[in-house]
Design a protein around this motif. Sequence first.
Motif, mmCIF file in Angstrom:
data_model
loop_
_atom_site.group_PDB
_atom_site.id
_atom_site.type_symbol
_atom_site.label_atom_id
_atom_site.label_comp_id
_atom_site.label_asym_id
_atom_site.label_seq_id
_atom_site.Cartn_x
_atom_site.Cartn_y
_atom_site.Cartn_z
ATOM 1 N N ASP A 140 0.748 -1.013 -0.036
ATOM 2 C CA ASP A 140 0.074 0.010 0.126
ATOM 3 C C ASP A 140 0.794 1.143 -0.142
ATOM 4 O O ASP A 140 1.540 1.554 0.959
ATOM 5 C CB ASP A 140 -1.022 0.075 1.183
ATOM 6 C CG ASP A 140 -1.710 1.068 1.150
ATOM 7 O OD1 ASP A 140 -2.812 1.126 0.571
ATOM 8 O OD2 ASP A 140 -1.835 1.968 1.986
ATOM 9 N N GLU B 189 -0.755 -0.505 -6.231
ATOM 10 C CA GLU B 189 -1.670 0.532 -7.098
ATOM 11 C C GLU B 189 -0.747 1.657 -7.680
ATOM 12 O O GLU B 189 0.354 1.716 -6.966
ATOM 13 C CB GLU B 189 -2.522 0.948 -6.348
ATOM 14 C CG GLU B 189 -3.789 0.090 -5.842
ATOM 15 C CD GLU B 189 -4.594 0.998 -4.977
ATOM 16 O OE1 GLU B 189 -5.812 0.305 -4.797
ATOM 17 O OE2 GLU B 189 -4.176 1.727 -4.080
ATOM 18 N N SER C 82 -8.526 -1.800 -8.765
ATOM 19 C CA SER C 82 -8.434 -2.542 -7.360
ATOM 20 C C SER C 82 -9.421 -2.133 -6.330
ATOM 21 O O SER C 82 -10.004 -2.948 -5.775
ATOM 22 C CB SER C 82 -7.080 -1.961 -6.852
ATOM 23 O OG SER C 82 -6.850 -0.711 -6.678
ATOM 24 N N SER C 83 -9.880 -0.977 -6.539
ATOM 25 C CA SER C 83 -10.992 -0.429 -5.667
ATOM 26 C C SER C 83 -12.185 -1.314 -5.870
ATOM 27 O O SER C 83 -12.885 -1.967 -4.930
ATOM 28 C CB SER C 83 -11.477 0.951 -5.801
ATOM 29 O OG SER C 83 -12.530 1.317 -5.085
ATOM 30 N N MET D 177 -11.671 -5.101 -4.863
ATOM 31 C CA MET D 177 -11.616 -5.037 -3.145
ATOM 32 C C MET D 177 -12.680 -4.853 -2.709
ATOM 33 O O MET D 177 -12.869 -4.924 -1.472
ATOM 34 C CB MET D 177 -10.340 -4.455 -2.814
ATOM 35 C CG MET D 177 -9.141 -4.879 -3.304
ATOM 36 S SD MET D 177 -7.631 -4.249 -2.403
ATOM 37 C CE MET D 177 -8.013 -2.542 -2.643
ATOM 38 N N LYS E 4 -11.071 0.042 5.766
ATOM 39 C CA LYS E 4 -10.010 0.482 5.105
ATOM 40 C C LYS E 4 -8.640 1.350 6.062
ATOM 41 O O LYS E 4 -8.907 2.079 6.619
ATOM 42 C CB LYS E 4 -10.278 1.707 4.011
ATOM 43 C CG LYS E 4 -9.397 2.346 3.134
ATOM 44 C CD LYS E 4 -9.697 3.234 1.954
ATOM 45 C CE LYS E 4 -8.767 3.718 1.224
ATOM 46 N NZ LYS E 4 -7.265 3.312 1.506
ATOM 47 N N ASP F 114 -4.134 1.219 5.969
ATOM 48 C CA ASP F 114 -3.180 1.023 5.143
ATOM 49 C C ASP F 114 -2.646 -0.415 5.354
ATOM 50 O O ASP F 114 -2.237 -1.027 4.359
ATOM 51 C CB ASP F 114 -1.712 1.899 5.650
ATOM 52 C CG ASP F 114 -2.291 3.434 5.073
ATOM 53 O OD1 ASP F 114 -3.013 3.599 4.344
ATOM 54 O OD2 ASP F 114 -1.482 4.212 5.810
ATOM 55 N N SER G 27 -4.657 -3.042 6.132
ATOM 56 C CA SER G 27 -5.683 -3.923 5.558
ATOM 57 C C SER G 27 -5.516 -3.945 4.095
ATOM 58 O O SER G 27 -5.741 -4.912 3.303
ATOM 59 C CB SER G 27 -6.988 -3.810 6.053
ATOM 60 O OG SER G 27 -7.332 -2.206 5.667
ATOM 61 N N ASP G 28 -5.288 -2.847 3.316
ATOM 62 C CA ASP G 28 -4.928 -2.512 1.895
ATOM 63 C C ASP G 28 -4.109 -3.375 1.553
ATOM 64 O O ASP G 28 -4.014 -3.753 0.329
ATOM 65 C CB ASP G 28 -5.131 -1.185 1.764
ATOM 66 C CG ASP G 28 -6.007 -0.375 1.734
ATOM 67 O OD1 ASP G 28 -7.588 -0.941 1.981
ATOM 68 O OD2 ASP G 28 -6.358 0.860 1.379
ATOM 69 N N LYS H 93 -5.090 -6.709 1.119
ATOM 70 C CA LYS H 93 -6.164 -6.951 0.279
ATOM 71 C C LYS H 93 -5.462 -7.149 -1.116
ATOM 72 O O LYS H 93 -5.631 -7.804 -2.070
ATOM 73 C CB LYS H 93 -7.173 -5.914 0.220
ATOM 74 C CG LYS H 93 -8.095 -5.982 1.543
ATOM 75 C CD LYS H 93 -8.932 -4.914 1.436
ATOM 76 C CE LYS H 93 -9.977 -4.921 2.720
ATOM 77 N NZ LYS H 93 -11.111 -3.817 2.886
ATOM 78 N N LEU H 94 -4.487 -6.018 -1.540
ATOM 79 C CA LEU H 94 -3.915 -6.264 -2.640
ATOM 80 C C LEU H 94 -3.040 -7.694 -2.776
ATOM 81 O O LEU H 94 -2.798 -8.075 -3.868
ATOM 82 C CB LEU H 94 -2.796 -5.090 -2.763
ATOM 83 C CG LEU H 94 -3.294 -3.657 -2.862
ATOM 84 C CD1 LEU H 94 -2.367 -2.414 -2.568
ATOM 85 C CD2 LEU H 94 -3.841 -3.567 -4.259
#
Length: 417
Positions: free
Chosen positions: A24, A71, A99-100, A103, A110, A112, A114-115, A118-119
């Motif tokens: 992230d 991203e 990506s949004s 996800m 949301k 940093d 967790s993102d 998820k990525l």
Amino acid sequence: MNESAKLLPQKYMEGDKVHVLGIDVSRGKSNCALLHDHTVIKEFQIIHNKSGLAKLKSIITSDLPVMAVFETTGIYSRVLTRFFIDEGMNYLEINPLESSIRMAGLRRQKTDRSDAVKLALLGIDQKSLIHGRRPYSRPYEQLHLMAHRYLEITKERSRIINHLHAALDQTFPELNDIFNPIRSVLGLTFVSLFPHPDFLTGYIPGTMAKQIIGLVSPKIHSDLIVRRCNEVWQAGQLSYPAQPANSFLTNQIHSYCEEIQRYNQAHDLLKRQLITYAKTFPEFKLIASIPGAGEISTALLLGFTGKIARFPSYKQLNAYVGIDLRRIQSGGFKEADRINRRGQSSARYIMFEMIRSMLRNQARIDNHIVDYYYKLKKGPHPKPDMVAMIACVNRLDRTIMNLVRTNQIYNYARTSH
């Protein structure tokens, strides 16, 4: 095979296990999550400097290959792009909008941390569906930076010109009508010498013309200078400005004129450099051969689109510049078609400028896109101007793709009318 598949070595496509690193990205730092088969192995943060990237390299070095997923976040993610390219590591750079969407879930959480996870999960579960982004090659990247700076200078110059017009509305408003917009050498010379009607005291058009001729290039015809002197002198006899001649604004107008002149010089220099550099790319002569396209517009278009041949078809090019249609229909409801406007806005702007240039020069050129524009504007149901313009940009995209893929110069006789 889709574009994301091309980003990975063949052994990754055969089901071998890999570590996936979700990153992230933010300004100057990134939060990372290293996963293996949906299990978080390690979470950490790095700074975007040599020590931080060395830390990243040491952590992801293992017996299993690693694929990074992050991203595109403007200028902040470019350091990671360069790092993975320089190190020869595998990465997947994703459009933030894609990506949004992928996800999105019912529960909204949301952070940093967790993102990053998820990525990484996107790289595990949906890597075959994701359209990875690849940066411009180095030559095209330099062209992109030059094109970006060219538009920056153009916008900054327009901003100062607007300030100048606003100031003149209070000191000598008639000049705004005589010189509009005020950016030529002749116009700036007049405004700088006579920012207020009182500055004309003691002058007649003849003496004004002699002074102006001595200050500007001999390439400017003397008849034009004399005509402008008459217009300015006559306007000065009738003008009743809001500010006196000793107002602070008159000094500010001098500063505006000097600043615009500096921008003009930088603009002209960069324009020559941009065209010279763009001519080294094979697409340049093909696109510039379209009547009315223009050398500077062609150079800017290549700067904002990169290598045209990388697009599989003109539809992908349309999507990239954001003129693909957005259609919404449900049951008996149907919304009017609109363009998405999600693509490269600068490239879209340049393409519209190309169409306008073709229409301005239609009397001197043969161009099937101009023919198509007027075909849309005629008939029992003429199209609105913007609809016709968008249709012409679509036709321009198709023409460019065809010329590039077939390596042909534009030939009006061979186009479809």
